[in-house]
Motif scaffolding. Structure first.
Motif, PDB file in Angstrom:
ATOM      1  N   ARG A 479       0.851  -1.181   0.000  1.00 25.95           N
ATOM      2  CA  ARG A 479       0.000   0.000   0.000  1.00 25.95           C
ATOM      3  C   ARG A 479       0.897   1.244   0.000  1.00 25.95           C
ATOM      4  NH1 ARG A 479      -5.351  -1.280   1.551  1.00 25.95           N
ATOM      5  NH2 ARG A 479      -5.566  -3.417   2.341  1.00 25.95           N
ATOM      6  N   THR A 480       0.283   2.389  -0.105  1.00 25.63           N
ATOM      7  CA  THR A 480       1.052   3.622  -0.047  1.00 25.63           C
ATOM      8  C   THR A 480       1.623   3.800   1.349  1.00 25.63           C
ATOM      9  OG1 THR A 480      -0.848   4.958   0.620  1.00 25.63           O
ATOM     10  CG2 THR A 480      -0.476   4.674  -1.759  1.00 25.63           C
ATOM     11  N   GLY A 481       2.707   4.577   1.433  1.00 22.98           N
ATOM     12  CA  GLY A 481       3.338   4.792   2.727  1.00 22.98           C
ATOM     13  C   GLY A 481       2.379   5.383   3.749  1.00 22.98           C
ATOM     14  N   LYS A 482       1.500   6.278   3.316  1.00 24.29           N
ATOM     15  CA  LYS A 482       0.540   6.907   4.239  1.00 24.29           C
ATOM     16  C   LYS A 482      -0.433   5.888   4.785  1.00 24.29           C
ATOM     17  CE  LYS A 482      -2.620  10.845   4.532  1.00 24.29           C
ATOM     18  NZ  LYS A 482      -3.202  11.993   3.798  1.00 24.29           N
ATOM     19  N   GLU A 483      -0.938   5.006   3.894  1.00 25.74           N
ATOM     20  CA  GLU A 483      -1.888   3.982   4.339  1.00 25.74           C
ATOM     21  C   GLU A 483      -1.221   3.030   5.328  1.00 25.74           C
ATOM     22  OE1 GLU A 483      -5.009   2.399   1.275  1.00 25.74           O
ATOM     23  OE2 GLU A 483      -3.108   2.714   0.207  1.00 25.74           O
ATOM     24  N   VAL A 484       0.009   2.624   5.031  1.00 27.55           N
ATOM     25  CA  VAL A 484       0.713   1.683   5.906  1.00 27.55           C
ATOM     26  C   VAL A 484       0.952   2.312   7.274  1.00 27.55           C
ATOM     27  CG1 VAL A 484       2.891   0.476   6.249  1.00 27.55           C
ATOM     28  CG2 VAL A 484       1.789   0.414   4.008  1.00 27.55           C
ATOM     29  N   ALA A 485       1.370   3.572   7.282  1.00 34.18           N
ATOM     30  CA  ALA A 485       1.609   4.247   8.560  1.00 34.18           C
ATOM     31  C   ALA A 485       0.347   4.303   9.406  1.00 34.18           C
ATOM     32  CB  ALA A 485       2.152   5.649   8.297  1.00 34.18           C
ATOM     33  N   MET A 486      -0.794   4.600   8.776  1.00 35.04           N
ATOM     34  CA  MET A 486      -2.069   4.654   9.508  1.00 35.04           C
ATOM     35  C   MET A 486      -2.444   3.274  10.038  1.00 35.04           C
ATOM     36  SD  MET A 486      -4.319   7.232   7.120  1.00 35.04           S
ATOM     37  CE  MET A 486      -5.804   6.801   8.040  1.00 35.04           C
ATOM     38  N   ASN A 487      -2.242   2.220   9.251  1.00 35.97           N
ATOM     39  CA  ASN A 487      -2.656   0.865   9.634  1.00 35.97           C
ATOM     40  C   ASN A 487      -1.843   0.324  10.813  1.00 35.97           C
ATOM     41  OD1 ASN A 487      -4.612   0.835   7.638  1.00 35.97           O
ATOM     42  ND2 ASN A 487      -3.335  -0.329   6.168  1.00 35.97           N
ATOM     43  N   PHE A 488      -0.582   0.783  10.956  1.00 37.94           N
ATOM     44  CA  PHE A 488       0.274   0.201  11.984  1.00 37.94           C
ATOM     45  C   PHE A 488       0.553   1.156  13.147  1.00 37.94           C
ATOM     46  CE2 PHE A 488       1.124  -2.557   8.419  1.00 37.94           C
ATOM     47  CZ  PHE A 488       1.353  -3.799   8.989  1.00 37.94           C
ATOM     48  N   GLU A 489      -0.029   2.380  13.115  1.00 41.42           N
ATOM     49  CA  GLU A 489       0.331   3.343  14.133  1.00 41.42           C
ATOM     50  C   GLU A 489      -0.189   2.989  15.520  1.00 41.42           C
ATOM     51  OE1 GLU A 489      -1.228   7.159  13.176  1.00 41.42           O
ATOM     52  OE2 GLU A 489      -3.335   6.506  13.158  1.00 41.42           O
ATOM     53  N   GLY A 490      -1.178   2.157  15.620  1.00 40.37           N
ATOM     54  CA  GLY A 490      -1.721   1.817  16.937  1.00 40.37           C
ATOM     55  C   GLY A 490      -0.915   0.784  17.695  1.00 40.37           C
ATOM     56  N   GLY A 491       0.062   0.106  17.052  1.00 36.11           N
ATOM     57  CA  GLY A 491       0.865  -0.926  17.712  1.00 36.11           C
ATOM     58  C   GLY A 491       0.111  -2.224  17.896  1.00 36.11           C
ATOM     59  N   GLY A 492       0.749  -3.176  18.605  1.00 34.29           N
ATOM     60  CA  GLY A 492       0.130  -4.469  18.895  1.00 34.29           C
ATOM     61  C   GLY A 492       0.023  -5.392  17.705  1.00 34.29           C
ATOM     62  N   ARG A 493       0.916  -5.215  16.722  1.00 33.14           N
ATOM     63  CA  ARG A 493       0.812  -6.025  15.499  1.00 33.14           C
ATOM     64  C   ARG A 493       1.839  -7.165  15.440  1.00 33.14           C
ATOM     65  NH1 ARG A 493      -4.159  -4.990  13.868  1.00 33.14           N
ATOM     66  NH2 ARG A 493      -4.562  -2.755  13.580  1.00 33.14           N
ATOM     67  N   LEU A 494       2.882  -7.139  16.249  1.00 32.52           N
ATOM     68  CA  LEU A 494       4.023  -8.078  16.204  1.00 32.52           C
ATOM     69  C   LEU A 494       4.885  -7.869  14.958  1.00 32.52           C
ATOM     70  CD1 LEU A 494       2.751 -11.546  17.551  1.00 32.52           C
ATOM     71  CD2 LEU A 494       4.237  -9.919  18.688  1.00 32.52           C
ATOM     72  N   TRP A 495       4.252  -7.751  13.807  1.00 30.28           N
ATOM     73  CA  TRP A 495       4.969  -7.525  12.544  1.00 30.28           C
ATOM     74  C   TRP A 495       4.845  -6.054  12.169  1.00 30.28           C
ATOM     75  CZ3 TRP A 495       7.558 -11.428   9.898  1.00 30.28           C
ATOM     76  CH2 TRP A 495       7.313 -12.738  10.353  1.00 30.28           C
TER      77      TRP A 495
END
Length: 554
Positions: A479-495
């Protein structure tokens, strides 16, 4: 072929002597090396004919200070010189290849000889059918040409009464050194396990701590920093000067060599060498069994090799020690092969062993003779070359001596301790390693569900830990860098998304230790979710539009 109305008998050229002639035979200047039957057998067995030929019983024909070459054939005056009033010393001509430069050549190699030329059938038979262990006359092409003998004119050469002492010494050393090389190569043919040891012996640089070819050559020629190592010098000189000495005579000579090299000034060394002399005498008198207990690759390889070389008379005997219930060490047997060659010499070696290698041994002898005359033995590294090619688990080496390929061998790569530790972890935790990763310490493994990830070694404060890296399949795009940053900004993903050294985007998971495969459930589930957040959905495969068929004719 017809000479003076009679048909000359000719044997087809052996493969090693066949040459493509660039000019017609009628226009070539034929060149010969003249000798008689007795000397020819010795000279041909030595594989390199030069004014340094070490057998002083051979009376070399010389002209202008070097071995003589004649054109057309032998004159009556020259035949008389060679025969010296003895009919059994009838003349033999060694015809040389047409491309030999007579003005530049001071030696004749085995491959330089095109054929033997005889005066009559009877003399040809007398030469060729005479059994000699050191040379097989049947290996060379030959023909009878009576017209090449009995020409008119004064002699164009003389027989050397005395030859230069330095030249004789150089020829003697070459004969012994090349025999040492040959004996080692012959041993590898019987025992291929010796190949790495022989390769290292012949190619390693001279060292005061290890016995090898460079150190032996330095000791024999008195050149280089290792020339003065007393033990090496005493051993190689004794074996090189052995001639026909018995084991007991060699032991006496070695004892004298040890004493003369200064052992009396070093108590520890003197005790070691005195003990060795006693063991050698016990072995020679059959009071002690010689086996792997005395011939293992520990302690002094040189002294143990000397002990074995006293008893062995050739490659077959050495191979038997390697095949014994308590075998000799590979390094010891290989070094012993060199010493066995030193004590025998190439001239005295059996043709059965040296014949198959005659062209290369002859070439090495000629090049080594040239090397000694120009450098005196300095910079031995220029004599050999080693090339290597790596595979995943081994390195393949090829060794050439003076441009002649000698041996090839493989050596397993030394296991890396860190690699071994990670491999042990993978096995213990149940991972299947399917390949190497993109960095030095990284490995590809398969997770449950057939997801392939890369395990990368990391360390911090002396502790090592893994990072798991996942790269998208070819049909998935990030995905675009902006979308990826939004998707992972909350933490708790392990990856989490990362960028590698090649600026490729991927997913990474830092772990404190490598977990067992059975406990990867959360990590695998989190990877599936991270892939969804990191990449666009895979596009369905494009379907081709069906073309409408034209209506049937008529």
């Amino acid at each position: 072929m017809t000479q003076n109305g009679t048909e000359a008998e000719e044997k087809p050229l052996a493969a090693a002597q066949q040459r493509k002639l660039d000019i017609p035979a009628s226009e070539r200047t034929r060149r010969f090396f003249p000798c008689n039957r007795e000397d020819a057998l010795v000279l041909l067995g030595g594989l390199c004919i030069s004014d340094s030929f070490p057998d002083e019983g051979v009376r070399l024909p010389v002209a202008s200070g070097h071995i003589a070459l004649v054109e057309v054939g032998l004159r009556t005056t020259e035949v008389a010189l060679l025969e010296a009033g003895r009919s059994e010393r009838f003349p033999v001509l060694l015809e040389l290849n047409h491309d030999i430069d007579a003005s530049a050549r001071h030696s004749i190699g085995y491959a330089d000889i095109e054929r033997l030329v005889f005066r009559s059938n009877d003399e040809a038979d007398a030469f060729r059918l005479r059994p000699v262990d050191e040379f097989d006359p049947e290996c060379l092409a030959w023909q009878v040409e009576s017209a090449c003998f009995g020409l008119e004119g004064p002699a164009r050469f003389e027989l050397a009464e005395r030859r230069d002492a330095d030249a004789l010494r150089a020829g003697y050393l070459v004969d012994r050194i090349v025999a040492g090389i040959h004996c080692m190569v012959a041993l590898t043919e019987l025992q291929p396990a010796c190949l790495p040891a022989v390769g290292r012996f012949l190619s390693n640089p001279a060292s005061a701590d290890a016995f090898n070819f460079a150190g032996a050559l330095a000791a024999l020629t008195g050149s280089g920093e290792v020339a003065g190592v007393p033990l090496v010098s005493a051993v190689v000189h004794t074996f090189a000067q052995a001639r026909d000495a018995s084991p007991r005579e060699l032991i006496d000579a070695l004892a004298q060599g040890f004493a003369a090299s200064g052992a009396q000034d070093d108590r520890q060394r003197r005790e070691i060498e005195e003990r060795w002399v006693q063991i050698a005498r016990d072995v020679a008198a059959s009071r002690m069994v010689l086996d792997g207990d005395r011939l293992a690759d520990d302690k002094s390889v040189l002294l143990r090799a000397a002990l074995l070389a006293l008893q062995a008379d050739g490659p077959s005997a050495l191979a038997a020690f390697l095949a014994a219930p308590k075998p000799a060490g590979l390094k010891v047997a290989s070094a012993a092969a060199f010493l066995v060659g030193l004590k025998q010499g190439l001239i005295n070696a059996s043709w059965r062993l040296k014949g198959p290698h005659a062209p290369s041994l002859s070439s090495i002898a000629g090049a080594l003779l040239e090397f000694l005359s120009q450098s005196g033995g300095e910079d031995v590294a220029q004599l050999h070359s080693v090339s290597c090619a790596d595979t995943d688990n081994a390195t393949r080496f090829s060794l050439s001596m003076t441009g002649c390929p000698l041996i090839e061998w493989e050596e397993e790569k030394t296991p890396d301790p860190l690699e071994l530790d990670w491999r042990a972890d993978f096995k213990r935790q149940g991972y299947q390693v399917v390949g190497k990763g993109e960095t030095e310490y990284s490995w590809l493994v398969t997770l449950p569900g057939d997801q392939r990830v890369e395990v990368v070694h990391c360390s911090l404060g002396g502790a090592r830990f893994p990072i798991l890296r996942y790269r998208l399949e070819a049909d998935r795009k990030p995905r675009t860098g902006k979308e990826v940053a939004m998707n992972f900004e909350g933490g708790g993903r392990l990856w989490y998304p990362r960028v590698d050294a090649n600026k490729q985007r991927l997913l990474c998971c830092d772990l404190p230790t490598l977990p067992p495969v059975a406990e990867l459930g959360v990590i695998v589930d989190a990877l599936h979710e991270a892939v969804h957040l990191f990449s666009l959905p895979a596009k369905p495969a494009a379907r081709s539009r069906k073309k409408s068929l034209p209506p049937p004719a008529g």
